[in-house]
Design a protein around this motif. Structure first.
Motif, PDB file in Angstrom:
ATOM      1  N   CYS A 109      38.045  36.366  31.886  1.00 34.05           N
ATOM      2  CA  CYS A 109      38.289  36.695  33.332  1.00 34.05           C
ATOM      3  C   CYS A 109      37.227  35.938  34.247  1.00 34.05           C
ATOM      4  N   ALA A 110      36.041  36.112  33.839  1.00 37.25           N
ATOM      5  CA  ALA A 110      34.902  35.487  34.450  1.00 37.25           C
ATOM      6  C   ALA A 110      35.026  33.966  34.376  1.00 37.25           C
ATOM      7  N   PHE A 111      35.553  33.622  33.170  1.00 35.69           N
ATOM      8  CA  PHE A 111      35.577  32.228  32.859  1.00 35.69           C
ATOM      9  C   PHE A 111      36.596  31.583  33.968  1.00 35.69           C
ATOM     10  N   PHE A 112      37.715  32.221  34.450  1.00 33.99           N
ATOM     11  CA  PHE A 112      38.855  31.711  35.197  1.00 33.99           C
ATOM     12  C   PHE A 112      38.337  31.915  36.648  1.00 33.99           C
ATOM     13  N   GLU A 113      37.730  33.167  36.923  1.00 40.01           N
ATOM     14  CA  GLU A 113      37.413  33.345  38.377  1.00 40.01           C
ATOM     15  C   GLU A 113      35.646  33.626  38.294  1.00 40.01           C
ATOM     16  N   GLU A 114      35.120  32.487  38.911  1.00 38.97           N
ATOM     17  CA  GLU A 114      33.718  32.079  38.811  1.00 38.97           C
ATOM     18  C   GLU A 114      32.999  33.507  39.496  1.00 38.97           C
ATOM     19  N   ASP A 115      33.604  34.078  40.532  1.00 42.88           N
ATOM     20  CA  ASP A 115      32.962  35.333  41.266  1.00 42.88           C
ATOM     21  C   ASP A 115      33.758  36.592  40.781  1.00 42.88           C
ATOM     22  N   PHE A 116      34.112  36.488  39.590  1.00 43.54           N
ATOM     23  CA  PHE A 116      34.755  37.726  39.000  1.00 43.54           C
ATOM     24  C   PHE A 116      33.946  39.122  39.306  1.00 43.54           C
ATOM     25  N   LEU A 117      32.921  38.891  38.630  1.00 45.27           N
ATOM     26  CA  LEU A 117      31.803  39.889  38.436  1.00 45.27           C
ATOM     27  C   LEU A 117      31.394  40.691  40.009  1.00 45.27           C
ATOM     28  N   GLU A 118      31.537  39.795  40.950  1.00 46.67           N
ATOM     29  CA  GLU A 118      31.304  40.096  42.424  1.00 46.67           C
ATOM     30  C   GLU A 118      32.206  40.739  42.990  1.00 46.67           C
ATOM     31  N   LYS A 119      33.381  40.758  42.438  1.00 48.32           N
ATOM     32  CA  LYS A 119      34.822  41.374  43.069  1.00 48.32           C
ATOM     33  C   LYS A 119      34.699  42.918  43.015  1.00 48.32           C
ATOM     34  N   ASP A 120      35.271  43.438  43.904  1.00 46.90           N
ATOM     35  CA  ASP A 120      35.265  44.984  43.737  1.00 46.90           C
ATOM     36  C   ASP A 120      36.383  45.148  42.415  1.00 46.90           C
ATOM     37  N   LYS A 121      36.382  46.468  42.218  1.00 43.00           N
ATOM     38  CA  LYS A 121      36.855  46.854  40.914  1.00 43.00           C
ATOM     39  C   LYS A 121      38.428  46.657  41.213  1.00 43.00           C
ATOM     40  N   LYS A 122      39.182  46.855  42.348  1.00 40.40           N
ATOM     41  CA  LYS A 122      40.561  46.866  42.416  1.00 40.40           C
ATOM     42  C   LYS A 122      40.758  45.322  42.144  1.00 40.40           C
TER      43      LYS A 122
END
Length: 98
Positions: free
Chosen positions: A44-57
């Motif tokens: 997921c982080a590979f496809f969405e650069e800011d994945f880990l900064e997004k909220d859990k939802k």
């Protein structure tokens, strides 16, 4: 209701191919839920650069879209193999994939 998958499917397959715990039933890590969860987060982080900064939802929503697409690709592939081989067994299909 159809959803548009905004990521490249070939890239998704390649990203998952690099994570055997997501697809290789013979790998030791396949049954390790923690390892699998980490692998999915990496994909997921590979496809969405800011994945880990997004909220859990939002992470969950992205993860579900990516996992759902992978399941669709995998299921379609297995179905096509069964048609070609005349009901190939799951064990034989897994051998063909790996």
């Amino acid at each position: 209701m159809s959803r548009i998958f905004k990521y490249d499917v070939v890239t998704l397959i390649e990203a998952i191919e690099n994570k055997p715990c997501l697809w290789d039933k013979t790998a030791d890590c396949f049954k390790d839920k923690i390892e699998k969860e980490k692998a999915w987060k990496d994909v997921c982080a590979f496809f969405e650069e800011d994945f880990l900064e997004k909220d859990k939802k939002e992470q969950h929503k992205i993860g579900e879209a990516i996992r759902g697409k992978w399941q669709n690709i995998r299921d379609s592939f297995v179905k096509s193999l069964k048609k070609k081989s005349g009901q190939a067994t799951t064990k034989n299909i897994c051998t063909m994939i790996t």
